[in-house]
Design a protein around this motif. Structure first.
Motif, PDB file in Angstrom:
ATOM      1  N   GLU A   1       0.823  -1.213   0.000  1.00 65.78           N
ATOM      2  CA  GLU A   1       0.000   0.000   0.000  1.00 65.78           C
ATOM      3  C   GLU A   1       0.858   1.264   0.000  1.00 65.78           C
ATOM      4  OE1 GLU A   1      -2.932   0.199  -0.776  1.00 65.78           O
ATOM      5  OE2 GLU A   1      -4.276  -1.209   0.215  1.00 65.78           O
ATOM      6  N   LYS A   2       1.997   1.215   0.676  1.00 63.84           N
ATOM      7  CA  LYS A   2       2.906   2.368   0.674  1.00 63.84           C
ATOM      8  C   LYS A   2       3.532   2.576  -0.702  1.00 63.84           C
ATOM      9  CE  LYS A   2       4.021   2.008   5.595  1.00 63.84           C
ATOM     10  NZ  LYS A   2       5.033   1.569   6.596  1.00 63.84           N
ATOM     11  N   ALA A   3       3.749   1.484  -1.417  1.00 63.19           N
ATOM     12  CA  ALA A   3       4.328   1.577  -2.757  1.00 63.19           C
ATOM     13  C   ALA A   3       3.284   1.950  -3.810  1.00 63.19           C
ATOM     14  CB  ALA A   3       4.987   0.248  -3.134  1.00 63.19           C
ATOM     15  N   TYR A   4       2.046   1.625  -3.541  1.00 60.88           N
ATOM     16  CA  TYR A   4       0.960   1.734  -4.529  1.00 60.88           C
ATOM     17  C   TYR A   4       0.886   3.101  -5.219  1.00 60.88           C
ATOM     18  CZ  TYR A   4      -3.600   0.518  -6.559  1.00 60.88           C
ATOM     19  OH  TYR A   4      -4.618   0.220  -7.425  1.00 60.88           O
ATOM     20  N   PRO A   5       0.907   4.210  -4.468  1.00 56.10           N
ATOM     21  CA  PRO A   5       0.697   5.521  -5.105  1.00 56.10           C
ATOM     22  C   PRO A   5       1.787   5.923  -6.090  1.00 56.10           C
ATOM     23  CG  PRO A   5       0.412   5.659  -2.711  1.00 56.10           C
ATOM     24  CD  PRO A   5       1.049   4.339  -2.998  1.00 56.10           C
ATOM     25  N   VAL A   6       2.968   5.335  -5.989  1.00 54.19           N
ATOM     26  CA  VAL A   6       4.078   5.763  -6.840  1.00 54.19           C
ATOM     27  C   VAL A   6       4.408   4.757  -7.946  1.00 54.19           C
ATOM     28  CG1 VAL A   6       5.116   7.236  -5.094  1.00 54.19           C
ATOM     29  CG2 VAL A   6       5.747   4.824  -5.179  1.00 54.19           C
ATOM     30  N   ILE A   7       3.629   3.707  -8.053  1.00 53.25           N
ATOM     31  CA  ILE A   7       3.849   2.733  -9.123  1.00 53.25           C
ATOM     32  C   ILE A   7       3.153   3.207 -10.393  1.00 53.25           C
ATOM     33  CG2 ILE A   7       3.330   0.385  -9.897  1.00 53.25           C
ATOM     34  CD1 ILE A   7       3.771  -0.569  -7.058  1.00 53.25           C
ATOM     35  N   ASP A   8       3.864   3.203 -11.486  1.00 48.81           N
ATOM     36  CA  ASP A   8       3.338   3.629 -12.778  1.00 48.81           C
ATOM     37  C   ASP A   8       2.160   2.742 -13.181  1.00 48.81           C
ATOM     38  OD1 ASP A   8       2.843   4.331 -15.405  1.00 48.81           O
ATOM     39  OD2 ASP A   8       4.907   4.069 -16.085  1.00 48.81           O
ATOM     40  N   VAL A   9       1.020   3.350 -13.431  1.00 48.08           N
ATOM     41  CA  VAL A   9      -0.184   2.581 -13.767  1.00 48.08           C
ATOM     42  C   VAL A   9      -0.038   1.839 -15.093  1.00 48.08           C
ATOM     43  CG1 VAL A   9      -1.696   4.098 -12.449  1.00 48.08           C
ATOM     44  CG2 VAL A   9      -1.299   4.561 -14.875  1.00 48.08           C
ATOM     45  N   ASN A  10       0.942   2.215 -15.899  1.00 48.79           N
ATOM     46  CA  ASN A  10       1.160   1.540 -17.173  1.00 48.79           C
ATOM     47  C   ASN A  10       2.217   0.438 -17.091  1.00 48.79           C
ATOM     48  OD1 ASN A  10      -0.655   3.227 -18.738  1.00 48.79           O
ATOM     49  ND2 ASN A  10       0.857   4.856 -18.487  1.00 48.79           N
ATOM     50  N   SER A  11       2.742   0.208 -15.908  1.00 53.95           N
ATOM     51  CA  SER A  11       3.796  -0.788 -15.744  1.00 53.95           C
ATOM     52  C   SER A  11       3.239  -2.141 -15.338  1.00 53.95           C
ATOM     53  CB  SER A  11       4.790  -0.319 -14.677  1.00 53.95           C
ATOM     54  OG  SER A  11       4.199  -0.389 -13.390  1.00 53.95           O
ATOM     55  N   SER A  12       4.086  -3.153 -15.486  1.00 45.86           N
ATOM     56  CA  SER A  12       3.702  -4.501 -15.051  1.00 45.86           C
ATOM     57  C   SER A  12       3.494  -4.556 -13.550  1.00 45.86           C
ATOM     58  CB  SER A  12       4.779  -5.508 -15.467  1.00 45.86           C
ATOM     59  OG  SER A  12       4.917  -5.545 -16.864  1.00 45.86           O
ATOM     60  N   GLN A  13       4.216  -3.731 -12.821  1.00 45.03           N
ATOM     61  CA  GLN A  13       4.076  -3.726 -11.371  1.00 45.03           C
ATOM     62  C   GLN A  13       2.673  -3.326 -10.927  1.00 45.03           C
ATOM     63  OE1 GLN A  13       7.121  -2.773 -12.668  1.00 45.03           O
ATOM     64  NE2 GLN A  13       8.019  -4.628 -11.841  1.00 45.03           N
ATOM     65  N   TYR A  14       1.974  -2.543 -11.766  1.00 45.88           N
ATOM     66  CA  TYR A  14       0.664  -2.038 -11.336  1.00 45.88           C
ATOM     67  C   TYR A  14      -0.360  -3.166 -11.232  1.00 45.88           C
ATOM     68  CZ  TYR A  14      -3.342   1.026 -10.840  1.00 45.88           C
ATOM     69  OH  TYR A  14      -4.482   1.652 -10.365  1.00 45.88           O
ATOM     70  N   PHE A  15      -0.418  -4.045 -12.226  1.00 44.75           N
ATOM     71  CA  PHE A  15      -1.345  -5.170 -12.077  1.00 44.75           C
ATOM     72  C   PHE A  15      -0.875  -6.090 -10.963  1.00 44.75           C
ATOM     73  CE2 PHE A  15       1.329  -7.722 -15.098  1.00 44.75           C
ATOM     74  CZ  PHE A  15       1.354  -8.922 -14.411  1.00 44.75           C
ATOM     75  N   ALA A  16       0.457  -6.214 -10.814  1.00 45.49           N
ATOM     76  CA  ALA A  16       0.983  -7.106  -9.787  1.00 45.49           C
ATOM     77  C   ALA A  16       0.677  -6.605  -8.386  1.00 45.49           C
ATOM     78  CB  ALA A  16       2.492  -7.274  -9.963  1.00 45.49           C
ATOM     79  N   VAL A  17       0.802  -5.298  -8.149  1.00 39.76           N
ATOM     80  CA  VAL A  17       0.535  -4.778  -6.801  1.00 39.76           C
ATOM     81  C   VAL A  17      -0.936  -4.930  -6.452  1.00 39.76           C
ATOM     82  CG1 VAL A  17       0.072  -2.332  -7.366  1.00 39.76           C
ATOM     83  CG2 VAL A  17       1.163  -2.925  -5.193  1.00 39.76           C
ATOM     84  N   ASN A  18      -1.819  -4.785  -7.440  1.00 37.80           N
ATOM     85  CA  ASN A  18      -3.240  -5.025  -7.188  1.00 37.80           C
ATOM     86  C   ASN A  18      -3.499  -6.495  -6.879  1.00 37.80           C
ATOM     87  OD1 ASN A  18      -5.125  -2.561  -7.678  1.00 37.80           O
ATOM     88  ND2 ASN A  18      -3.546  -2.376  -9.249  1.00 37.80           N
ATOM     89  N   TYR A  19      -2.818  -7.369  -7.593  1.00 35.44           N
ATOM     90  CA  TYR A  19      -2.951  -8.803  -7.321  1.00 35.44           C
ATOM     91  C   TYR A  19      -2.519  -9.126  -5.899  1.00 35.44           C
ATOM     92  CZ  TYR A  19      -1.752 -13.738  -7.171  1.00 35.44           C
ATOM     93  OH  TYR A  19      -1.648 -15.056  -6.786  1.00 35.44           O
ATOM     94  N   TYR A  20      -1.355  -8.639  -5.503  1.00 33.89           N
ATOM     95  CA  TYR A  20      -0.805  -9.012  -4.201  1.00 33.89           C
ATOM     96  C   TYR A  20      -1.627  -8.452  -3.048  1.00 33.89           C
ATOM     97  CZ  TYR A  20       3.367 -11.252  -6.035  1.00 33.89           C
ATOM     98  OH  TYR A  20       4.234 -12.122  -6.658  1.00 33.89           O
ATOM     99  N   ILE A  21      -2.142  -7.243  -3.199  1.00 35.17           N
ATOM    100  CA  ILE A  21      -2.987  -6.695  -2.136  1.00 35.17           C
ATOM    101  C   ILE A  21      -4.284  -7.483  -2.053  1.00 35.17           C
ATOM    102  CG2 ILE A  21      -4.330  -4.687  -1.390  1.00 35.17           C
ATOM    103  CD1 ILE A  21      -2.120  -2.923  -2.595  1.00 35.17           C
ATOM    104  N   GLY A  22      -4.933  -7.693  -3.196  1.00 37.02           N
ATOM    105  CA  GLY A  22      -6.184  -8.451  -3.202  1.00 37.02           C
ATOM    106  C   GLY A  22      -5.995  -9.863  -2.688  1.00 37.02           C
TER     107      GLY A  22
END
Length: 213
Positions: free
Chosen positions: A115-136
């Protein structure tokens, strides 16, 4: 998803530090790509002798430790980074991965990192779908283990739906959609302090762990 973790760090490595440090990063990252994690660990430790507080070298060191199941050591390195730079995204990312994947996972701690990383992750990057996956996914695990508040269920659904939207062809897409549908159908109201599902196999079995006063 291990390639995603590596790419996240590589985006930062070559434009920020000296040529000497870049040599260690290149060599270490090449070893990581070959799954030679012990050798990569040694390489990053050599680099840290020259630049002891370098956050990228430390982050990559943490990654090698995670991949060797040295989770306590990885957590220590991650904490060292965040003590000096609390918003260093790479360390927050690896902190989440470390706590999600270790033998006895700490899903709440993983969520805190992500959640701390979430706001600064590029929404167009692979990390963005991954961070949503890991939180969910972390919230999903907690729903079966200790229960979630109404607002935590909201966040679980929000991130899981975003993952589904961004990864419509994922291997687990049918399971993810089914889970979201069942949660939306069966979740109790806001008056319930905590909602827990007793087993993943029987989502119909619901109990109220704590009732709001």
């Amino acid at each position: 998803m291990k390639k995603i973790f590596l790419l996240f760090i590589l985006l930062f490595s070559h434009s920020v530090f000296s040529q000497d440090i870049t040599v260690y990063l290149d060599e270490g990252d090449e070893l990581i790509s070959k799954n030679k994690f012990s050798e990569a660990e040694n390489t990053f430790r050599k680099g840290l002798k020259e630049s002891p507080e370098n956050p990228i070298l430390k982050s990559q060191l943490a990654l090698t430790l995670i991949n060797q199941d040295k989770n306590d050591e990885a957590e220590k390195v991650i904490t060292e980074i965040l003590t000096i730079q609390p918003e260093f995204t790479a360390a927050l990312w690896y902190g989440g991965i470390n706590n999600f994947n270790k033998k006895v996972p700490d899903f709440r701690k993983a969520i805190s990192y992500f959640e701390k990383a979430y706001p600064v992750i590029d929404v167009n990057s692979s990390q963005y779908f991954a961070v949503n996956y890991y939180i969910g996914r972390s919230y999903r695990k907690l729903l079966y283990r200790e229960g979630l508040t109404y607002h935590e269920v909201d966040r679980m659904l929000e991130t899981y739906k975003k993952y589904i939207e961004l990864q419509p062809n994922a291997e687990d897409i049918i399971d993810a959609k089914s889970f979201v549908k069942k949660v939306e159908e069966k979740r109790p109201g806001k008056n319930v302090g905590k909602w827990i599902i007793t087993t993943e196999q029987n989502v119909e079995e619901l109990i109220n762990k704590t009732t709001a006063q």
